[in-house]
Design an enzyme around this catalytic site. Structure first.
Site, PDB file in Angstrom:
ATOM      1  N   GLY A  27       0.995  -1.312   0.088  1.00 25.37           N
ATOM      2  CA  GLY A  27       0.053  -0.040  -0.087  1.00 25.37           C
ATOM      3  C   GLY A  27       1.144   1.304  -0.161  1.00 25.37           C
ATOM      4  O   GLY A  27       2.161   1.280   0.492  1.00 25.37           O
TER       5      GLY A  27
ATOM      6  N   HIS B  83      -5.064   1.782   7.014  1.00 24.37           N
ATOM      7  CA  HIS B  83      -3.783   2.322   7.255  1.00 24.37           C
ATOM      8  C   HIS B  83      -3.513   3.545   6.209  1.00 24.37           C
ATOM      9  O   HIS B  83      -3.169   4.595   6.421  1.00 24.37           O
ATOM     10  CB  HIS B  83      -2.965   1.073   6.984  1.00 24.37           C
ATOM     11  CG  HIS B  83      -1.493   1.682   7.187  1.00 24.37           C
ATOM     12  ND1 HIS B  83      -0.633   1.383   8.160  1.00 24.37           N
ATOM     13  CD2 HIS B  83      -0.774   2.367   6.196  1.00 24.37           C
ATOM     14  CE1 HIS B  83       0.581   1.765   7.981  1.00 24.37           C
ATOM     15  NE2 HIS B  83       0.618   2.570   6.873  1.00 24.37           N
ATOM     16  N   GLU B  84      -4.100   3.218   4.831  1.00 25.45           N
ATOM     17  CA  GLU B  84      -3.441   4.093   3.838  1.00 25.45           C
ATOM     18  C   GLU B  84      -4.631   5.503   4.067  1.00 25.45           C
ATOM     19  O   GLU B  84      -4.071   6.109   3.805  1.00 25.45           O
ATOM     20  CB  GLU B  84      -3.784   3.329   2.501  1.00 25.45           C
ATOM     21  CG  GLU B  84      -2.839   2.284   2.167  1.00 25.45           C
ATOM     22  CD  GLU B  84      -1.609   2.469   2.616  1.00 25.45           C
ATOM     23  OE1 GLU B  84      -0.931   3.675   2.472  1.00 25.45           O
ATOM     24  OE2 GLU B  84      -0.638   1.533   2.700  1.00 25.45           O
TER      25      GLU B  84
HETATM   26 NI    NI Z   1       1.982   3.605   5.851  1.00 28.56          NI
END
Ligand code: NI
Length: 168
Positions: free
Chosen positions: A46, A136-137
């Site tokens: 990612g 998370h992204e």
């Molecule tokens: Ni990251």
């Protein structure tokens, strides 16, 4: 043009709030392609815009390519519209924090609304590792890093380590 380098913690751009992408132009598609190249080369699963100083709300991910089944995804102007009450703990790493993995608790399932590269607004449900990756992204677009999600006591304990990274 050469692909941009990945910014490392504590670069201040990792702490900024990214701007909306809006209309999907050829230029936006070129940025998405660059980001996928950078992510695969890293190698990672990612990458969010701010991690290469691209201060727009874009992230790319591919949770399965390391298992031999590539599935490149590009999310523009993503929003998490719902999240399960059930939480799950998964190990997370970040290309801007090389060498670190952290066990973090997050919702097990999320619904993401995003614009795809054709400019279509979509809604999609993610579970498993993909759900963790999406969260998370998405955090990166608001300048939030996985280290911010740790239990405050643990965060205090690793503060000297984070500070030493900053001095490199
Ligand atoms: Ni990251």
């Amino acid at each position: 043009m050469t692909d941009r380098p990945i910014l490392l913690f504590p670069d201040p751009r990792l702490r900024a709030v990214a701007e909306p992408v809006g209309e999907v132009t050829e230029e936006v598609r070129a940025v998405a392609e660059e980001m996928l190249r950078i992510m695969y080369a890293a190698p990672g699963r990612g990458l969010a815009g701010p991690q290469i100083g691209e201060m727009r709300r874009i992230f790319v991910m591919d949770c399965t390519w390391k298992d031999g089944t590539p599935d490149p995804r590009v999310m523009l102007d993503p929003e998490i519209v719902s999240a399960s009450e059930t939480l799950v703990t998964r190990e997370e790493g970040c290309l801007s924090l090389p060498g670190f993995t952290l066990g973090l608790q997050r919702p097990e399932e999320v619904v993401l609304r995003y614009t795809d590269l054709d400019g279509t607004r979509r809604e999609e449900s993610f579970t498993g590792f993909a759900a963790t990756c999406v969260q998370h992204e998405r955090d990166h677009l608001d300048g939030v890093l996985c280290i911010d999600r740790i239990d405050p006591e643990i965060r205090e304990a690793i503060a000297p380590l984070l500070a030493s990274l900053g001095q490199k």
